[in-house]
Design a protein around this motif. Sequence first.
Motif, PDB file in Angstrom:
ATOM      1  N   PRO A 113       0.809  -1.228   0.000  1.00  0.00           N
ATOM      2  CA  PRO A 113       0.000   0.000   0.000  1.00  0.00           C
ATOM      3  C   PRO A 113       0.834   1.266   0.000  1.00  0.00           C
ATOM      4  N   GLU A 114       2.063   1.206   0.523  1.00  0.00           N
ATOM      5  CA  GLU A 114       2.932   2.371   0.552  1.00  0.00           C
ATOM      6  C   GLU A 114       3.830   2.469  -0.676  1.00  0.00           C
ATOM      7  N   GLY A 115       3.721   1.511  -1.587  1.00  0.00           N
ATOM      8  CA  GLY A 115       4.531   1.577  -2.797  1.00  0.00           C
ATOM      9  C   GLY A 115       5.960   1.148  -2.557  1.00  0.00           C
ATOM     10  N   ALA A 116       6.863   1.667  -3.379  1.00  0.00           N
ATOM     11  CA  ALA A 116       8.284   1.346  -3.293  1.00  0.00           C
ATOM     12  C   ALA A 116       9.057   2.581  -2.845  1.00  0.00           C
ATOM     13  N   LEU A 117      10.036   2.378  -1.971  1.00  0.00           N
ATOM     14  CA  LEU A 117      10.851   3.463  -1.436  1.00  0.00           C
ATOM     15  C   LEU A 117      12.269   3.324  -1.974  1.00  0.00           C
ATOM     16  N   PHE A 118      12.767   4.376  -2.633  1.00  0.00           N
ATOM     17  CA  PHE A 118      14.119   4.398  -3.187  1.00  0.00           C
ATOM     18  C   PHE A 118      14.873   5.560  -2.543  1.00  0.00           C
ATOM     19  N   GLU A 119      16.003   5.251  -1.924  1.00  0.00           N
ATOM     20  CA  GLU A 119      16.794   6.288  -1.273  1.00  0.00           C
ATOM     21  C   GLU A 119      17.717   7.007  -2.244  1.00  0.00           C
ATOM     22  N   HIS A 120      17.987   6.405  -3.387  1.00  0.00           N
ATOM     23  CA  HIS A 120      18.867   7.029  -4.375  1.00  0.00           C
ATOM     24  C   HIS A 120      18.178   7.002  -5.736  1.00  0.00           C
ATOM     25  N   SER A 121      18.930   7.180  -6.784  1.00  0.00           N
ATOM     26  CA  SER A 121      18.362   7.288  -8.121  1.00  0.00           C
ATOM     27  C   SER A 121      17.850   5.938  -8.612  1.00  0.00           C
ATOM     28  N   VAL A 122      16.879   5.997  -9.520  1.00  0.00           N
ATOM     29  CA  VAL A 122      16.287   4.824 -10.139  1.00  0.00           C
ATOM     30  C   VAL A 122      16.308   5.026 -11.644  1.00  0.00           C
ATOM     31  N   GLU A 123      16.781   4.024 -12.354  1.00  0.00           N
ATOM     32  CA  GLU A 123      16.850   4.097 -13.809  1.00  0.00           C
ATOM     33  C   GLU A 123      15.918   3.026 -14.390  1.00  0.00           C
ATOM     34  N   THR A 124      14.924   3.464 -15.153  1.00  0.00           N
ATOM     35  CA  THR A 124      13.948   2.543 -15.722  1.00  0.00           C
ATOM     36  C   THR A 124      13.336   3.159 -16.972  1.00  0.00           C
ATOM     37  N   PRO A 125      13.000   2.354 -17.974  1.00  0.00           N
ATOM     38  CA  PRO A 125      12.384   2.915 -19.174  1.00  0.00           C
ATOM     39  C   PRO A 125      10.895   3.189 -19.026  1.00  0.00           C
ATOM     40  N   LEU A 126      10.227   2.572 -18.033  1.00  0.00           N
ATOM     41  CA  LEU A 126       8.779   2.721 -17.922  1.00  0.00           C
ATOM     42  C   LEU A 126       8.357   2.569 -16.473  1.00  0.00           C
ATOM     43  N   VAL A 127       7.488   3.484 -16.044  1.00  0.00           N
ATOM     44  CA  VAL A 127       6.845   3.399 -14.731  1.00  0.00           C
ATOM     45  C   VAL A 127       5.347   3.467 -14.989  1.00  0.00           C
ATOM     46  N   ARG A 128       4.625   2.407 -14.604  1.00  0.00           N
ATOM     47  CA  ARG A 128       3.207   2.318 -14.923  1.00  0.00           C
ATOM     48  C   ARG A 128       2.460   1.674 -13.767  1.00  0.00           C
ATOM     49  N   ALA A 129       1.258   2.175 -13.522  1.00  0.00           N
ATOM     50  CA  ALA A 129       0.394   1.609 -12.486  1.00  0.00           C
ATOM     51  C   ALA A 129      -0.602   0.654 -13.128  1.00  0.00           C
ATOM     52  N   ASP A 130      -1.297  -0.129 -12.283  1.00  0.00           N
ATOM     53  CA  ASP A 130      -2.336  -1.013 -12.792  1.00  0.00           C
ATOM     54  C   ASP A 130      -3.489  -0.212 -13.386  1.00  0.00           C
ATOM     55  N   THR A 131      -4.353  -0.917 -14.078  1.00  0.00           N
ATOM     56  CA  THR A 131      -5.450  -0.242 -14.776  1.00  0.00           C
ATOM     57  C   THR A 131      -6.375   0.475 -13.804  1.00  0.00           C
ATOM     58  N   SER A 132      -6.627  -0.114 -12.667  1.00  0.00           N
ATOM     59  CA  SER A 132      -7.559   0.471 -11.697  1.00  0.00           C
ATOM     60  C   SER A 132      -6.860   1.238 -10.578  1.00  0.00           C
TER      61      SER A 132
END
Length: 291
Positions: free
Chosen positions: A170-189
């Motif tokens: 429920p709180e998602g993901a926690l990143f303390e430093h940089s994140v490298e990714t080509p796509l960030v997407r949530a579920d349909t609902s």
Amino acid sequence: MVREEYTTATQGTSLERPENQYVYNIGIYGWRKRCLYLFVLLLIIILVVNLALTIWILRVMWFSSSGMGHLRVTSEGLRLEGESEFLHPLYATEICSRVDDSLLLHSSQNVTVNARNADGHITGRLTVGPKAVETHGQHFQINSRNGKMLFSVNEDEVLVGTGKLRVTGPEGALFEHSVETPLVRADTSKQLRLESPTRSLSMDAPRGIHIKAQAGNIEALSQKDIKLHSSEGMLVLDAETVRMPKLPHGSKGTSGSSQELYEICVCPDGKLYLSVAGLGSTCQEYSRDCQ
């Protein structure tokens, strides 16, 4: 008892035997003889008891020519059936279960698996404890059944080899430093939310950033400033309606007009303000708002 008598006689003569005779007794007699028989009897009893215990142990432990109890000696190694308890370390090159059964390692404290090199030093360790699972090594990797890498960890990076990484907390993901990714997407609902409670949030891409919401709105909230910067290009707002409801109104020191037509002006420092629309541009008349 042997009695030896020595008598010297000549044929035709008769001599009386002397009264003093020499008798030599050879053997063990008295209490020594009784102790010897008792000791021999005790040895026979001990021998019988040892033989009986040996036979009992062989029957209880199920000793046979092929092994002991559930332990069988085969051409491929040792085969153990049922539950077994090891009180000391177990050294083996391979441990596998039966084809139709699973392998269970149980301990009241923890289960530790060590890997050593030729010098006897530990190069890898896996510890399954009552509160945590710990692994020590230079590289940790999880592969799928067909050999595809799913998860890999070393001192430099963490690599996820699946096509999709899903975070269901429920709180998602926690990143303390940089994140490298080509796509960030949530579920349909679900809603996608990128948040930095105490620091700034920065998104950089060499070929542009594409933000798209197919069935909703895009909101960018900040306590201070929101900066959209393009090093080699322009900023395009392409929509049927672009609204800026809180732009300040420029004035000449007098009250502004009540009309609903305005012109958007830009100050040299980049600030936007509204000026009353006219036949020509009125930004110069209201330039004092840029100060």
